[in-house]
Scaffold this motif. Sequence first.
Motif, short mmCIF file in Angstrom:
data_model
loop_
_atom_site.label_atom_id
_atom_site.label_comp_id
_atom_site.label_asym_id
_atom_site.label_seq_id
_atom_site.Cartn_x
_atom_site.Cartn_y
_atom_site.Cartn_z
N ARG A 1 0.92 -1.40 0.12
CA ARG A 1 0.08 -0.01 -0.12
C ARG A 1 0.69 1.19 -0.05
O ARG A 1 0.18 2.32 -0.18
CB ARG A 1 -1.00 -0.06 1.09
N THR A 2 2.29 1.05 0.31
CA THR A 2 3.03 2.40 -0.03
C THR A 2 4.02 2.10 -1.15
O THR A 2 5.01 2.68 -1.17
CB THR A 2 3.61 2.68 1.52
N ASP A 3 3.63 1.28 -2.08
CA ASP A 3 4.74 0.82 -3.23
C ASP A 3 6.10 0.56 -2.68
O ASP A 3 6.96 0.99 -3.37
CB ASP A 3 4.83 2.15 -4.13
N GLY A 4 6.10 -0.18 -1.72
CA GLY A 4 7.46 -0.48 -1.11
C GLY A 4 8.39 0.40 -0.09
O GLY A 4 9.39 0.29 0.26
N ARG A 5 7.50 1.50 -0.01
CA ARG A 5 8.39 2.65 0.72
C ARG A 5 8.31 2.20 2.10
O ARG A 5 9.39 2.74 2.68
CB ARG A 5 7.57 3.98 0.40
N LEU A 6 7.49 1.39 2.79
CA LEU A 6 7.54 1.05 4.25
C LEU A 6 7.76 -0.66 4.24
O LEU A 6 6.96 -1.09 3.43
CB LEU A 6 6.36 1.52 4.91
N GLY A 7 8.42 -1.11 5.26
CA GLY A 7 8.36 -2.39 5.19
C GLY A 7 8.60 -2.94 6.51
O GLY A 7 8.69 -2.00 7.40
N LEU A 8 8.67 -4.02 6.69
CA LEU A 8 8.62 -4.77 8.21
C LEU A 8 9.61 -6.02 8.42
O LEU A 8 9.49 -6.69 7.51
CB LEU A 8 7.25 -4.97 8.64
N LYS A 9 10.33 -6.05 9.63
CA LYS A 9 10.86 -6.99 9.69
C LYS A 9 10.69 -7.51 11.24
O LYS A 9 10.49 -7.00 12.13
CB LYS A 9 12.57 -6.78 9.90
N VAL A 10 10.30 -8.87 11.14
CA VAL A 10 9.51 -9.56 12.32
C VAL A 10 10.66 -10.29 12.97
O VAL A 10 11.16 -11.28 12.39
CB VAL A 10 8.45 -10.19 12.16
N TYR A 11 10.88 -10.13 14.33
CA TYR A 11 11.90 -11.03 14.95
C TYR A 11 10.84 -11.97 15.91
O TYR A 11 10.39 -11.46 16.99
CB TYR A 11 12.83 -10.22 15.88
N SER A 12 10.71 -12.99 15.51
CA SER A 12 9.95 -14.13 16.23
C SER A 12 10.92 -14.98 17.27
O SER A 12 11.97 -14.88 17.49
CB SER A 12 9.21 -14.99 15.27
N GLY A 13 10.06 -15.69 17.96
CA GLY A 13 10.87 -16.71 18.73
C GLY A 13 11.56 -16.38 19.95
O GLY A 13 12.23 -16.80 20.48
N GLY A 14 11.01 -15.02 20.35
CA GLY A 14 11.85 -14.60 21.45
C GLY A 14 13.08 -13.99 21.24
O GLY A 14 14.02 -13.80 22.27
N GLN A 15 13.35 -13.84 19.97
CA GLN A 15 14.85 -13.38 19.89
C GLN A 15 15.46 -12.02 20.43
O GLN A 15 16.61 -11.98 20.91
CB GLN A 15 15.04 -12.95 18.41
N LEU A 16 14.36 -11.23 20.76
CA LEU A 16 14.68 -9.76 21.43
C LEU A 16 14.23 -9.95 22.98
O LEU A 16 14.37 -8.85 23.63
CB LEU A 16 14.09 -9.05 20.79
N GLY A 17 14.00 -11.18 23.44
CA GLY A 17 13.36 -11.09 24.92
C GLY A 17 12.24 -11.60 25.21
O GLY A 17 11.39 -11.72 24.05
N ASN A 18 11.66 -11.63 26.23
CA ASN A 18 10.42 -11.70 26.79
C ASN A 18 9.61 -10.72 26.65
O ASN A 18 9.99 -9.51 26.36
CB ASN A 18 10.20 -12.36 28.10
N GLU A 19 8.21 -10.92 26.76
CA GLU A 19 7.37 -9.62 26.33
C GLU A 19 7.60 -8.49 27.21
O GLU A 19 7.31 -7.30 26.83
CB GLU A 19 5.96 -10.33 26.18
N SER A 20 7.49 -8.77 28.51
CA SER A 20 7.96 -7.47 29.41
C SER A 20 9.12 -6.71 28.91
O SER A 20 9.10 -5.34 28.87
CB SER A 20 7.83 -7.99 30.78
N ASP A 21 10.05 -7.14 28.47
CA ASP A 21 11.26 -6.62 27.94
C ASP A 21 11.09 -5.74 26.87
O ASP A 21 11.15 -4.70 26.60
CB ASP A 21 12.57 -7.51 27.73
#
Length: 332
Positions: free
Chosen positions: A59-79
């Motif tokens: 919807r932004t012709d590639g101008r905006l994108g997203l990288k998802v870090y799954s599996g708790g790579q960045l810590g638990n939810e509180s963090d």
Amino acid sequence: MIKLGRRELLVGAALTSGALILPGCAPRLSNLFTSADTHVKDYPTVQAVEYFGQLLSERTDGRLGLKVYSGGQLGNESDTLEITTFGGLDFNRVNLAPLNSIEATTRIPSLPFLFESTEHMRKSLDSEIGDEILASLERHGLIGLCFYDSGARSFYNSRGPINTPEDMRGLKLRVPGSDLYVAMVKALGADAVPMPLDEVYQSLSQGVIDGAENNWPSFESGRHYEVATYYSLTRHLLAPEAFVMSKISWDKLSTADQQVVRQSAKDSVPYMRKLWDRQVEKSMKVITGAGVKVNMVDPAPFTELMTDMWSDFVDEPHQKVLVDRILAMRKG
């Protein structure tokens, strides 16, 4: 010299992996957003957020994108939630439990036995009620975008089947870090042990806890069924999960891009629900096929004990009104 905490170092290292950038600075391409999820990559919430990213890009012709870090790579939810509030992460998919301690209004959809069915939960949260609950997060540095399903939560343990509240007395049960969850388990006579999700398997296998409570997909994806072979279908919670954005990141967007973000999030919900319903069926087959003893439970005695605690967590007039509006949408 600025000292970086463990969380900042963790996120900085993950976000800048492979680049010659100091950890903790969390730099990224201006058009590539970041998002965190504790669930594994093929879990419905992760796939829904990735779908949201696809919509955002299209919807932004590639101008905006997203990288998802799954599996708790960045810590638990509180963090990761804390990191999101100060802009170190742009998006986050979280359980309501860590939000309960931040904003009291989010306790409402977390109340045990509030929703009579999945249909009732979805109808309630798709309405203005859901929008009001999500909007309550803005004053805490978060933009609530949408709710994702988290299914019906039930108790599982390694000791034996639970048929009545009496069967729960003395059990040590893991709960998310939320006063509401702690009170809920204590109301049934069990001992509540707040603990991050990624520590549950080891704690079960080592006997630190006797059990926990969660939905079919989480019970299966975390492999908890391997060490807790009794699953008792109390279905005490139909609480959703939330997809949120950092207000710091939100405020940097144009009004037009904010609308694209919000609409793309809303449009990811039906997609997530299809994936969720399919995953529940798959997880049920895996768990029952592994020999887990599953038993149905009469909810009446559990409901009586657990609804008595509502007033302890819904203590403001506008919250009580929201609860009444949700109850009014019941069919029964």
